[in-house]
Design a protein around this motif. Sequence first.
Motif, PDB file in Angstrom:
ATOM      1  N   VAL A   1       0.862  -1.183   0.000  1.00 34.63           N
ATOM      2  CA  VAL A   1       0.000   0.000   0.000  1.00 34.63           C
ATOM      3  C   VAL A   1       0.898   1.232   0.000  1.00 34.63           C
ATOM      4  O   VAL A   1       1.773   1.367   0.857  1.00 34.63           O
ATOM      5  N   ILE A   2       0.701   2.115  -0.981  1.00 30.57           N
ATOM      6  CA  ILE A   2       1.441   3.377  -1.038  1.00 30.57           C
ATOM      7  C   ILE A   2       0.427   4.512  -0.962  1.00 30.57           C
ATOM      8  O   ILE A   2      -0.391   4.689  -1.869  1.00 30.57           O
ATOM      9  N   ASP A   3       0.491   5.262   0.112  1.00 33.24           N
ATOM     10  CA  ASP A   3      -0.465   6.335   0.369  1.00 33.24           C
ATOM     11  C   ASP A   3       0.048   7.649  -0.205  1.00 33.24           C
ATOM     12  O   ASP A   3       1.214   8.002  -0.034  1.00 33.24           O
ATOM     13  N   GLU A   4      -0.822   8.376  -0.915  1.00 31.24           N
ATOM     14  CA  GLU A   4      -0.518   9.677  -1.525  1.00 31.24           C
ATOM     15  C   GLU A   4       0.544   9.541  -2.628  1.00 31.24           C
ATOM     16  O   GLU A   4       1.582  10.209  -2.616  1.00 31.24           O
ATOM     17  N   ILE A   5       0.246   8.723  -3.613  1.00 29.58           N
ATOM     18  CA  ILE A   5       1.201   8.418  -4.683  1.00 29.58           C
ATOM     19  C   ILE A   5       1.567   9.657  -5.488  1.00 29.58           C
ATOM     20  O   ILE A   5       2.656   9.734  -6.078  1.00 29.58           O
ATOM     21  N   GLN A   6       0.708  10.684  -5.491  1.00 34.22           N
ATOM     22  CA  GLN A   6       1.026  11.887  -6.262  1.00 34.22           C
ATOM     23  C   GLN A   6       2.249  12.616  -5.724  1.00 34.22           C
ATOM     24  O   GLN A   6       2.846  13.442  -6.416  1.00 34.22           O
ATOM     25  N   LEU A   7       2.647  12.296  -4.481  1.00 28.19           N
ATOM     26  CA  LEU A   7       3.837  12.916  -3.906  1.00 28.19           C
ATOM     27  C   LEU A   7       5.129  12.343  -4.479  1.00 28.19           C
ATOM     28  O   LEU A   7       6.195  12.945  -4.329  1.00 28.19           O
ATOM     29  N   ALA A   8       5.039  11.193  -5.126  1.00 26.99           N
ATOM     30  CA  ALA A   8       6.220  10.577  -5.743  1.00 26.99           C
ATOM     31  C   ALA A   8       5.813   9.858  -7.026  1.00 26.99           C
ATOM     32  O   ALA A   8       5.904   8.641  -7.131  1.00 26.99           O
ATOM     33  N   PRO A   9       5.342  10.611  -8.036  1.00 27.42           N
ATOM     34  CA  PRO A   9       4.870   9.967  -9.266  1.00 27.42           C
ATOM     35  C   PRO A   9       5.956   9.187  -9.995  1.00 27.42           C
ATOM     36  O   PRO A   9       5.648   8.333 -10.826  1.00 27.42           O
ATOM     37  N   GLU A  10       7.242   9.463  -9.669  1.00 28.76           N
ATOM     38  CA  GLU A  10       8.322   8.704 -10.310  1.00 28.76           C
ATOM     39  C   GLU A  10       8.272   7.224  -9.932  1.00 28.76           C
ATOM     40  O   GLU A  10       8.878   6.384 -10.614  1.00 28.76           O
ATOM     41  N   LEU A  11       7.554   6.881  -8.869  1.00 29.38           N
ATOM     42  CA  LEU A  11       7.424   5.473  -8.482  1.00 29.38           C
ATOM     43  C   LEU A  11       6.652   4.652  -9.508  1.00 29.38           C
ATOM     44  O   LEU A  11       6.806   3.434  -9.584  1.00 29.38           O
ATOM     45  N   LEU A  12       5.815   5.309 -10.287  1.00 26.72           N
ATOM     46  CA  LEU A  12       4.935   4.570 -11.189  1.00 26.72           C
ATOM     47  C   LEU A  12       5.705   3.803 -12.262  1.00 26.72           C
ATOM     48  O   LEU A  12       5.289   2.725 -12.681  1.00 26.72           O
ATOM     49  N   SER A  13       6.841   4.346 -12.708  1.00 24.30           N
ATOM     50  CA  SER A  13       7.661   3.611 -13.679  1.00 24.30           C
ATOM     51  C   SER A  13       8.194   2.324 -13.066  1.00 24.30           C
ATOM     52  O   SER A  13       8.200   1.266 -13.711  1.00 24.30           O
ATOM     53  N   SER A  14       8.655   2.408 -11.813  1.00 26.86           N
ATOM     54  CA  SER A  14       9.163   1.212 -11.136  1.00 26.86           C
ATOM     55  C   SER A  14       8.043   0.217 -10.848  1.00 26.86           C
ATOM     56  O   SER A  14       8.240  -1.002 -10.938  1.00 26.86           O
ATOM     57  N   ILE A  15       6.847   0.730 -10.507  1.00 26.78           N
ATOM     58  CA  ILE A  15       5.705  -0.161 -10.294  1.00 26.78           C
ATOM     59  C   ILE A  15       5.355  -0.888 -11.589  1.00 26.78           C
ATOM     60  O   ILE A  15       5.092  -2.099 -11.594  1.00 26.78           O
ATOM     61  N   LYS A  16       5.366  -0.169 -12.702  1.00 19.19           N
ATOM     62  CA  LYS A  16       5.073  -0.771 -13.995  1.00 19.19           C
ATOM     63  C   LYS A  16       6.059  -1.902 -14.300  1.00 19.19           C
ATOM     64  O   LYS A  16       5.658  -3.001 -14.719  1.00 19.19           O
TER      65      LYS A  16
END
Length: 420
Positions: free
Chosen positions: A82-97
């Motif tokens: 669970v990652i809360d407030e993902i907009q604070l670190a949108p760079e995580l989305l590439s790693s999640i993908k």
Amino acid sequence: MVGVSIKNSLVERHAEALVAEALGDTRVVLVNGARQAGKSTLTRLTAERSDNPTMRFLDDPTTAEAASGAPADFVEHNGLMVIDEIQLAPELLSSIKLTVDQDPRPGRFLLTGSSRVLALRALPDALPGRMEIIELWPFSQGEIDGEPDAFIDAAFAHGPHLDHSSTLRRRDYLERATIGGFPEAVRRTPRRRSAFFNSYLSTLIERDVLELASIERHGELMRLLALLAGRAGGLLVPSALSNQSGIPRTTLTRYLDLLGSVFLIKRIPAWSSGHTHRVVSTPKLAFTDTGVVCHLLGQDVNRLAEPGGSAGAVLENFVVMELARQLTWSEERGQLFHYRTKDKVEVDAVIETPDGRVIGVEVKAGSTVRGEDLAGMRHLEKQVGERFVAGYVLYTGQQTLPFGDKVRAVPMDALWRARP
């Protein structure tokens, strides 16, 4: 079902079942919605039912620093993260993908966001085919009262045969509208509720909006909010707003987009049958929460009830947003519109299903309905033809009354108490 506590009682959230269902077959689930709507509580309680969950809260500075410094390492986990407030670190989305492409099992990530993450310019792509988005609104009236919140399903199922009686009166609805649905606002007394709204709006502008864009003149944006509150339920015309506020149109359009991105306002698009050129295409303005509207207007339940109060516009906004909430969980899949012609014949809300069936909803703040109140509904019925299921005038009276074959005046609390 999971919920949150209001006055020592548990409020069940309809979105809980949607989250559980999505985690069963989707790799990434994003719970997106307004700040203080209960996203963190919902996801925390969902995680507690999972085996070996990993929790990450990005509003903690150390956690945010770790996410920014080593995003690939940050998202490594077994089970559910669970990652809360993902907009604070949108760079995580590439790693999640990358992670979910390497391990495509469902239920890998449960994210929350307080702004429309898909609109973030830093987003490399929107995890197409890998992520489901569930919007969480402030409490609906059915969630507050423990009622089914099934008017949309009931309306399409029963059509003009829907029948509902009520004990509520006009003042009861106005009181509900002034409270709104934010959990913290529902818990508080009227005086303390005002303090909550002040803090909420200040945080929204000074933190959330600034995360999306650089805004130098905060006062200008707050003045715009007050102006918008006075236009709740009306057409959203940027040129008119620009003239009235003195804000250049390009800047004003940008402000409106930002206020939508942090879930403060919502545009209700115009409906058209495609058979008439006299339909207005301008969207209507709605605030996500009527408690915020009443706070910005400086009107409590007594002021709203006065002849010069804003009862009509506020109750229209109230109904439209209850419908918007229900469309996130109703069995009937539909889209929400408004209808207005250039001759100012209008219907406050129109819901159309993918197969073309239509219901109309008109809102009346009074306890009586007259024949002239139905002009817009009659016009809509003529435009839709056989696809018109029924028209409902939601009013503050206490019984269902027929107005022809397919139109009924129905007490407003049918919104959350009617059953399919």
